[in-house]
Design a protein around this motif. Structure first.
Motif, PDB file in Angstrom:
ATOM      1  N   SER A 103       0.724  16.624  -0.945  1.00 51.51           N
ATOM      2  CA  SER A 103       1.188  15.608  -1.997  1.00 51.51           C
ATOM      3  C   SER A 103       2.344  16.168  -3.021  1.00 51.51           C
ATOM      4  CB  SER A 103      -0.006  15.215  -2.520  1.00 51.51           C
ATOM      5  OG  SER A 103      -0.432  15.966  -3.386  1.00 51.51           O
ATOM      6  N   VAL A 104       3.173  16.926  -2.594  1.00 52.30           N
ATOM      7  CA  VAL A 104       3.926  17.702  -3.433  1.00 52.30           C
ATOM      8  C   VAL A 104       5.073  16.513  -4.095  1.00 52.30           C
ATOM      9  CG1 VAL A 104       6.073  19.301  -3.768  1.00 52.30           C
ATOM     10  CG2 VAL A 104       3.854  19.829  -2.456  1.00 52.30           C
ATOM     11  N   ASN A 105       5.736  15.679  -3.409  1.00 52.61           N
ATOM     12  CA  ASN A 105       6.474  14.660  -3.600  1.00 52.61           C
ATOM     13  C   ASN A 105       5.729  13.632  -4.733  1.00 52.61           C
ATOM     14  OD1 ASN A 105       8.787  15.469  -2.448  1.00 52.61           O
ATOM     15  ND2 ASN A 105       8.325  14.729  -0.457  1.00 52.61           N
ATOM     16  N   SER A 106       4.728  13.300  -4.439  1.00 54.42           N
ATOM     17  CA  SER A 106       3.939  12.427  -5.213  1.00 54.42           C
ATOM     18  C   SER A 106       3.387  12.758  -6.568  1.00 54.42           C
ATOM     19  CB  SER A 106       2.832  11.726  -4.337  1.00 54.42           C
ATOM     20  OG  SER A 106       1.924  12.763  -4.090  1.00 54.42           O
ATOM     21  N   THR A 107       3.538  14.504  -6.549  1.00 52.32           N
ATOM     22  CA  THR A 107       3.082  14.899  -7.776  1.00 52.32           C
ATOM     23  C   THR A 107       4.185  14.906  -8.854  1.00 52.32           C
ATOM     24  OG1 THR A 107       1.319  16.426  -6.599  1.00 52.32           O
ATOM     25  CG2 THR A 107       2.282  17.163  -8.631  1.00 52.32           C
ATOM     26  N   LYS A 109       6.856  12.921  -8.325  1.00 56.13           N
ATOM     27  CA  LYS A 109       7.520  11.457  -8.665  1.00 56.13           C
ATOM     28  C   LYS A 109       7.488  11.123 -10.151  1.00 56.13           C
ATOM     29  CE  LYS A 109       8.967   8.678  -5.558  1.00 56.13           C
ATOM     30  NZ  LYS A 109      10.321   8.687  -5.241  1.00 56.13           N
ATOM     31  N   GLU A 112      10.341  12.762 -12.247  1.00 61.48           N
ATOM     32  CA  GLU A 112      11.922  12.832 -11.832  1.00 61.48           C
ATOM     33  C   GLU A 112      12.642  12.107 -12.906  1.00 61.48           C
ATOM     34  OE1 GLU A 112      12.217  12.056  -7.864  1.00 61.48           O
ATOM     35  OE2 GLU A 112      11.469  13.771  -7.191  1.00 61.48           O
ATOM     36  N   ALA A 118      16.514  16.844  -9.325  1.00 64.48           N
ATOM     37  CA  ALA A 118      15.675  16.612  -8.091  1.00 64.48           C
ATOM     38  C   ALA A 118      14.464  17.659  -8.246  1.00 64.48           C
ATOM     39  CB  ALA A 118      16.470  16.942  -6.696  1.00 64.48           C
ATOM     40  N   ILE A 120      13.969  20.788  -7.292  1.00 59.51           N
ATOM     41  CA  ILE A 120      13.746  21.638  -6.102  1.00 59.51           C
ATOM     42  C   ILE A 120      13.061  23.064  -6.474  1.00 59.51           C
ATOM     43  CG2 ILE A 120      15.110  22.630  -4.116  1.00 59.51           C
ATOM     44  CD1 ILE A 120      15.283  19.536  -3.602  1.00 59.51           C
ATOM     45  N   LYS A 123       9.526  22.392  -7.259  1.00 57.46           N
ATOM     46  CA  LYS A 123       8.383  22.055  -6.132  1.00 57.46           C
ATOM     47  C   LYS A 123       8.322  23.372  -5.376  1.00 57.46           C
ATOM     48  CE  LYS A 123      10.061  17.307  -5.564  1.00 57.46           C
ATOM     49  NZ  LYS A 123      10.787  16.224  -4.957  1.00 57.46           N
ATOM     50  N   CYS A 127       4.741  24.975  -4.360  1.00 53.66           N
ATOM     51  CA  CYS A 127       4.244  25.274  -3.280  1.00 53.66           C
ATOM     52  C   CYS A 127       4.020  26.652  -2.961  1.00 53.66           C
ATOM     53  CB  CYS A 127       5.372  24.885  -2.187  1.00 53.66           C
ATOM     54  SG  CYS A 127       5.603  22.998  -2.057  1.00 53.66           S
TER      55      CYS A 127
END
Length: 174
Positions: A103-107, A109, A112, A118, A120, A123, A127
């Motif tokens: 759930s990296v993108n939802s964390t 979101k 942003e 972005a 990167i 993230k 990770c």
């Protein structure tokens, strides 16, 4: 100044209409200085908001890495024996970072924005911190002896070798 000047006029609702008559302004008030002050405050507020957004993004990215020393201490205090408590601790230590990796993108979101971009690198660091936590959990499973990583752990699945020769002994003893 008589009381007849102090009446409300609802026909003009704009700010410029209210400040156009200098009789109603307090002494020392200049409308141009107020607009300059307002724009300076707005710029300072926008800069401060961008700074806080970047700081919050870095705090979120560094969260898993910051929690590694605490998790190491917890794994040490859980002990090396195979019982329900250490196994539950290791299980949570393993599944929580896995869940975070999915759930990296939802964390990120909500964080942003045009100010942060972005994210990167954020993230990637997030990770890496979670992968470190997974590595710590795997190491704990290894020290507990639950990770099958030696050949003796797999002896049950190795086929028995066939005999190369047989010997028959007669019972001819006197």
């Amino acid at each position: 100044m008589s009381l007849s000047q102090w009446k409300l006029d609802y026909s003009c609702s704009s700010k410029s209409c209210r400040t156009s008559d200098s009789n109603f302004n307090p002494p020392g008030f200049y409308s141009s200085a107020a607009t300059i002050q307002h724009t300076a405050d707005a710029e300072r507020s926008a800069d401060q908001h961008e700074h806080l957004a970047r700081k919050r993004a870095w705090d979120t990215a560094m969260g898993p890495a910051k929690s590694l020393p605490m998790n190491m201490f917890m794994m040490y205090m859980a002990g090396g024996g195979v019982s329900i408590f250490p196994i539950m601790m290791v299980g949570m230590m393993l599944f929580r970072p896995l869940k975070a990796l999915f759930s990296v993108n939802s964390t990120f979101k909500p964080l942003e924005s045009p100010a942060t971009g972005a994210m990167i690198i954020h993230k990637l660091i997030f990770c890496l911190g979670n992968l470190g936590a997974i590595g710590l959990a795997i190491y704990k499973v290894h020290t507990m002896g639950l990770l099958p990583n030696t050949p003796s752990d797999w002896l049950e699945f190795i086929p028995q070798p066939g005999r190369a020769q047989y010997s028959i002994i007669d019972e001819v003893f006197i």
